[in-house]
Design a protein around this motif. Structure first.
Motif, PDB file in Angstrom:
ATOM      1  N   VAL A 140       0.854  -1.204   0.000  1.00 51.76           N
ATOM      2  CA  VAL A 140       0.000   0.000   0.000  1.00 51.76           C
ATOM      3  C   VAL A 140       0.887   1.252   0.000  1.00 51.76           C
ATOM      4  CG1 VAL A 140      -1.806   1.214   1.277  1.00 51.76           C
ATOM      5  CG2 VAL A 140      -1.712  -1.299   1.340  1.00 51.76           C
ATOM      6  N   GLY A 141       0.824   2.040  -1.077  1.00 52.07           N
ATOM      7  CA  GLY A 141       1.736   3.177  -1.225  1.00 52.07           C
ATOM      8  C   GLY A 141       3.119   2.643  -1.538  1.00 52.07           C
ATOM      9  N   ALA A 142       3.192   1.876  -2.627  1.00 49.84           N
ATOM     10  CA  ALA A 142       4.392   1.069  -2.918  1.00 49.84           C
ATOM     11  C   ALA A 142       5.597   1.913  -3.312  1.00 49.84           C
ATOM     12  CB  ALA A 142       4.071   0.080  -4.040  1.00 49.84           C
ATOM     13  N   GLY A 143       5.377   3.135  -3.779  1.00 53.95           N
ATOM     14  CA  GLY A 143       6.503   3.954  -4.226  1.00 53.95           C
ATOM     15  C   GLY A 143       7.220   3.269  -5.375  1.00 53.95           C
ATOM     16  N   SER A 144       8.554   3.282  -5.330  1.00 52.38           N
ATOM     17  CA  SER A 144       9.311   2.718  -6.445  1.00 52.38           C
ATOM     18  C   SER A 144       9.488   1.204  -6.312  1.00 52.38           C
ATOM     19  CB  SER A 144      10.666   3.411  -6.576  1.00 52.38           C
ATOM     20  OG  SER A 144      11.367   3.297  -5.356  1.00 52.38           O
ATOM     21  N   LEU A 191       0.149  -0.986  -4.920  1.00 53.76           N
ATOM     22  CA  LEU A 191      -0.912   0.023  -5.023  1.00 53.76           C
ATOM     23  C   LEU A 191      -0.286   1.396  -4.782  1.00 53.76           C
ATOM     24  CD1 LEU A 191      -4.374  -0.141  -3.213  1.00 53.76           C
ATOM     25  CD2 LEU A 191      -3.008   1.942  -3.215  1.00 53.76           C
ATOM     26  N   ASP A 192      -0.566   2.343  -5.659  1.00 53.70           N
ATOM     27  CA  ASP A 192      -0.073   3.714  -5.464  1.00 53.70           C
ATOM     28  C   ASP A 192      -0.956   4.640  -6.301  1.00 53.70           C
ATOM     29  OD1 ASP A 192       2.963   4.596  -4.265  1.00 53.70           O
ATOM     30  OD2 ASP A 192       1.885   6.120  -5.423  1.00 53.70           O
ATOM     31  N   ARG A 193      -0.939   5.938  -5.934  1.00 53.89           N
ATOM     32  CA  ARG A 193      -1.715   6.860  -6.774  1.00 53.89           C
ATOM     33  C   ARG A 193      -0.863   7.425  -7.900  1.00 53.89           C
ATOM     34  NH1 ARG A 193      -2.650  12.140  -2.918  1.00 53.89           N
ATOM     35  NH2 ARG A 193      -0.488  12.487  -2.392  1.00 53.89           N
ATOM     36  N   SER A 194       0.451   7.122  -7.859  1.00 56.72           N
ATOM     37  CA  SER A 194       1.358   7.701  -8.841  1.00 56.72           C
ATOM     38  C   SER A 194       1.664   6.707  -9.953  1.00 56.72           C
ATOM     39  CB  SER A 194       2.664   8.112  -8.141  1.00 56.72           C
ATOM     40  OG  SER A 194       3.717   8.176  -9.075  1.00 56.72           O
ATOM     41  N   GLU A 206      -3.534   1.355  -9.659  1.00 57.00           N
ATOM     42  CA  GLU A 206      -3.482   2.799  -9.441  1.00 57.00           C
ATOM     43  C   GLU A 206      -4.745   3.213  -8.690  1.00 57.00           C
ATOM     44  OE1 GLU A 206      -2.704   5.122 -13.005  1.00 57.00           O
ATOM     45  OE2 GLU A 206      -3.656   6.860 -12.029  1.00 57.00           O
ATOM     46  N   ALA A 207      -4.561   3.780  -7.512  1.00 61.24           N
ATOM     47  CA  ALA A 207      -5.727   4.185  -6.710  1.00 61.24           C
ATOM     48  C   ALA A 207      -5.304   5.303  -5.773  1.00 61.24           C
ATOM     49  CB  ALA A 207      -6.242   3.002  -5.898  1.00 61.24           C
ATOM     50  N   ASP A 208      -6.204   6.270  -5.591  1.00 59.65           N
ATOM     51  CA  ASP A 208      -5.953   7.341  -4.615  1.00 59.65           C
ATOM     52  C   ASP A 208      -6.740   7.016  -3.346  1.00 59.65           C
ATOM     53  OD1 ASP A 208      -5.683   9.548  -3.057  1.00 59.65           O
ATOM     54  OD2 ASP A 208      -6.090  10.995  -4.662  1.00 59.65           O
ATOM     55  N   LEU A 209      -6.008   6.634  -2.300  1.00 59.63           N
ATOM     56  CA  LEU A 209      -6.679   6.195  -1.066  1.00 59.63           C
ATOM     57  C   LEU A 209      -7.340   7.359  -0.338  1.00 59.63           C
ATOM     58  CD1 LEU A 209      -4.088   3.560   0.186  1.00 59.63           C
ATOM     59  CD2 LEU A 209      -6.211   3.189  -1.088  1.00 59.63           C
ATOM     60  N   ASN A 210      -7.034   8.584  -0.735  1.00 60.14           N
ATOM     61  CA  ASN A 210      -7.752   9.711  -0.116  1.00 60.14           C
ATOM     62  C   ASN A 210      -9.200   9.742  -0.591  1.00 60.14           C
ATOM     63  OD1 ASN A 210      -5.474  10.395   1.201  1.00 60.14           O
ATOM     64  ND2 ASN A 210      -4.878  12.048  -0.202  1.00 60.14           N
ATOM     65  N   GLU A 211      -9.454   9.092  -1.738  1.00 58.79           N
ATOM     66  CA  GLU A 211     -10.848   9.006  -2.195  1.00 58.79           C
ATOM     67  C   GLU A 211     -11.521   7.827  -1.504  1.00 58.79           C
ATOM     68  OE1 GLU A 211     -10.614   9.051  -6.474  1.00 58.79           O
ATOM     69  OE2 GLU A 211      -9.740  11.071  -6.421  1.00 58.79           O
ATOM     70  N   ALA A 228       2.282  -1.520   4.466  1.00 56.52           N
ATOM     71  CA  ALA A 228       2.192  -0.071   4.228  1.00 56.52           C
ATOM     72  C   ALA A 228       3.427   0.587   4.836  1.00 56.52           C
ATOM     73  CB  ALA A 228       0.920   0.491   4.858  1.00 56.52           C
ATOM     74  N   SER A 229       4.416   0.870   3.993  1.00 53.30           N
ATOM     75  CA  SER A 229       5.689   1.387   4.495  1.00 53.30           C
ATOM     76  C   SER A 229       5.836   2.856   4.130  1.00 53.30           C
ATOM     77  CB  SER A 229       6.834   0.569   3.885  1.00 53.30           C
ATOM     78  OG  SER A 229       8.063   1.210   4.126  1.00 53.30           O
ATOM     79  N   SER A 230       5.986   3.688   5.136  1.00 54.81           N
ATOM     80  CA  SER A 230       6.155   5.139   4.972  1.00 54.81           C
ATOM     81  C   SER A 230       5.047   5.745   4.120  1.00 54.81           C
ATOM     82  CB  SER A 230       7.515   5.486   4.348  1.00 54.81           C
ATOM     83  OG  SER A 230       8.552   5.146   5.212  1.00 54.81           O
ATOM     84  N   SER A 231       3.875   5.161   4.157  1.00 55.37           N
ATOM     85  CA  SER A 231       2.789   5.673   3.320  1.00 55.37           C
ATOM     86  C   SER A 231       1.570   6.118   4.131  1.00 55.37           C
ATOM     87  CB  SER A 231       2.354   4.618   2.291  1.00 55.37           C
ATOM     88  OG  SER A 231       2.062   3.390   2.913  1.00 55.37           O
ATOM     89  N   HIS A 254       1.277   7.743   6.817  1.00 55.22           N
ATOM     90  CA  HIS A 254       1.291   9.130   7.314  1.00 55.22           C
ATOM     91  C   HIS A 254       1.076  10.154   6.194  1.00 55.22           C
ATOM     92  CE1 HIS A 254       5.677   8.856   6.266  1.00 55.22           C
ATOM     93  NE2 HIS A 254       5.423  10.056   5.827  1.00 55.22           N
ATOM     94  N   GLU A 255       1.103   9.688   4.935  1.00 58.62           N
ATOM     95  CA  GLU A 255       0.870  10.632   3.838  1.00 58.62           C
ATOM     96  C   GLU A 255      -0.619  10.757   3.505  1.00 58.62           C
ATOM     97  OE1 GLU A 255       3.281  10.282   0.361  1.00 58.62           O
ATOM     98  OE2 GLU A 255       5.143  10.366   1.511  1.00 58.62           O
ATOM     99  N   LEU A 256      -1.450   9.917   4.102  1.00 61.70           N
ATOM    100  CA  LEU A 256      -2.874   9.902   3.729  1.00 61.70           C
ATOM    101  C   LEU A 256      -3.650  10.991   4.462  1.00 61.70           C
ATOM    102  CD1 LEU A 256      -3.503   6.047   3.741  1.00 61.70           C
ATOM    103  CD2 LEU A 256      -2.769   7.517   1.843  1.00 61.70           C
TER     104      LEU A 256
END
Ligand code: SAM
Length: 258
Positions: free
Chosen positions: A33-37, A56-59, A83-88, A101-104, A106-108
């Protein structure tokens, strides 16, 4: 920067995925969750050779990078992207035996809502691993002699200033995870990186440059001047120091859905 971090401080990935495997020995489906690179995606694909791992990432750019890394590592057949925006909202079709969910988190925008959504989307008995950096990466030796070009305690002061402007800030997640319904255990993973001096200097330069622009006008002028010395090309510059040590500390929360 994420890739340099995984390359140099990546041993926490070994340790944290080993702990994950003790708690969830044979997940068939995993979501990063929020996989980044994709550093976590790859570590999970290696640790669980029978699992399908969804990054999973929004980017879209991050997801493309994850797929390219999965190809290069020979695990692309078991790696998918979402591709998904978890803020939605949490994507309705996404369920798994294990979530990472690593370092992700806290960005939500509303991490507690997402934790509750992840709880609902985990299969019964499933596990959510949350990982955060509990200190920003540091590079200078812990004790520096006074009176040099760099004043002792520089990085601690800069990290404090960054925390004041919200960098890497997150609450102790245990209570929020428990409110979502999880049973929670926590472990720390202190890591000293193994890196060649060139690689250590590259990571330090990438990180300290970001730090310098984030703190321009807010940190103490003497500390900003020290940063410029490190980032310059004089005798105390990163590339000409022989004393860089990359350190990072992570905390992981293992959250079990009963
Ligand atoms: C700091 S990076 C961490 C990447 C990776 N997990 C790691 O540990 O190296 C955070 C990632 O979360 C993603 N992210 C942030 N907010 C998001 C959201 N609302 N929905 C989905 N992904 C999000 C970002 O795009 C970024 O790739």
């Amino acid at each position: 920067m994420l890739d340099l971090d995984a390359l140099i401080l990546g041993s926490y990935l070994e340790e944290a995925t080993a702990w994950t495997a003790e708690l969830a020995p044979a997940p068939a489906s995993i979501i990063d969750v929020g996989a980044g690179s994709g550093a976590g995606t790859l570590a999970l694909a290696r640790r669980f050779p029978a699992a399908k791992v969804t990054a999973l990432d929004r980017s879209p750019g991050m997801l493309a990078q994850t797929l390219a890394s999965a190809e290069a590592a020979g695990v692309a057949a078991r790696v998918a992207t979402l591709e998904a925006d978890l803020n939605e909202a949490w994507p309705a079709s996404a369920s798994a035996d294990l979530m990472w969910a690593s370092s992700s988190l806290h960005e939500l925008a509303d991490p507690e809502r997402t934790m509750a959504e992840m709880f609902a989307a985990l299969n019964p008995g499933g596990l959510l691993m949350v990982v955060e950096m509990d200190s920003l990466p540091s590079f200078l030796p812990e004790s520096l002699p006074g009176g040099g070009a760099i004043e002792p305690g520089l990085e601690a002061r800069l990290h404090k200033a960054l925390a004041g402007s919200g960098w890497n800030q997150y609450p102790e997640w245990t209570a929020g995870l428990e409110r979502a319904g999880f049973a929670v255990e926590r472990r720390h993973f202190p890591t000293e990186g193994s890196a060649t001096p060139e690689l250590a200097a590259r990571y330090a330069r990438t990180f300290l440059r970001r730090m310098a622009s984030a703190l321009a006008g807010t940190a103490a002028p003497a500390d900003l001047a020290s940063l410029e010395v490190l980032l310059g090309d004089g005798p105390d510059s990163l590339e000409r120091r022989a004393d860089l040590v990359v350190r990072g500390h992570r905390t992981a929360w293992a959250a079990r859905k009963p």
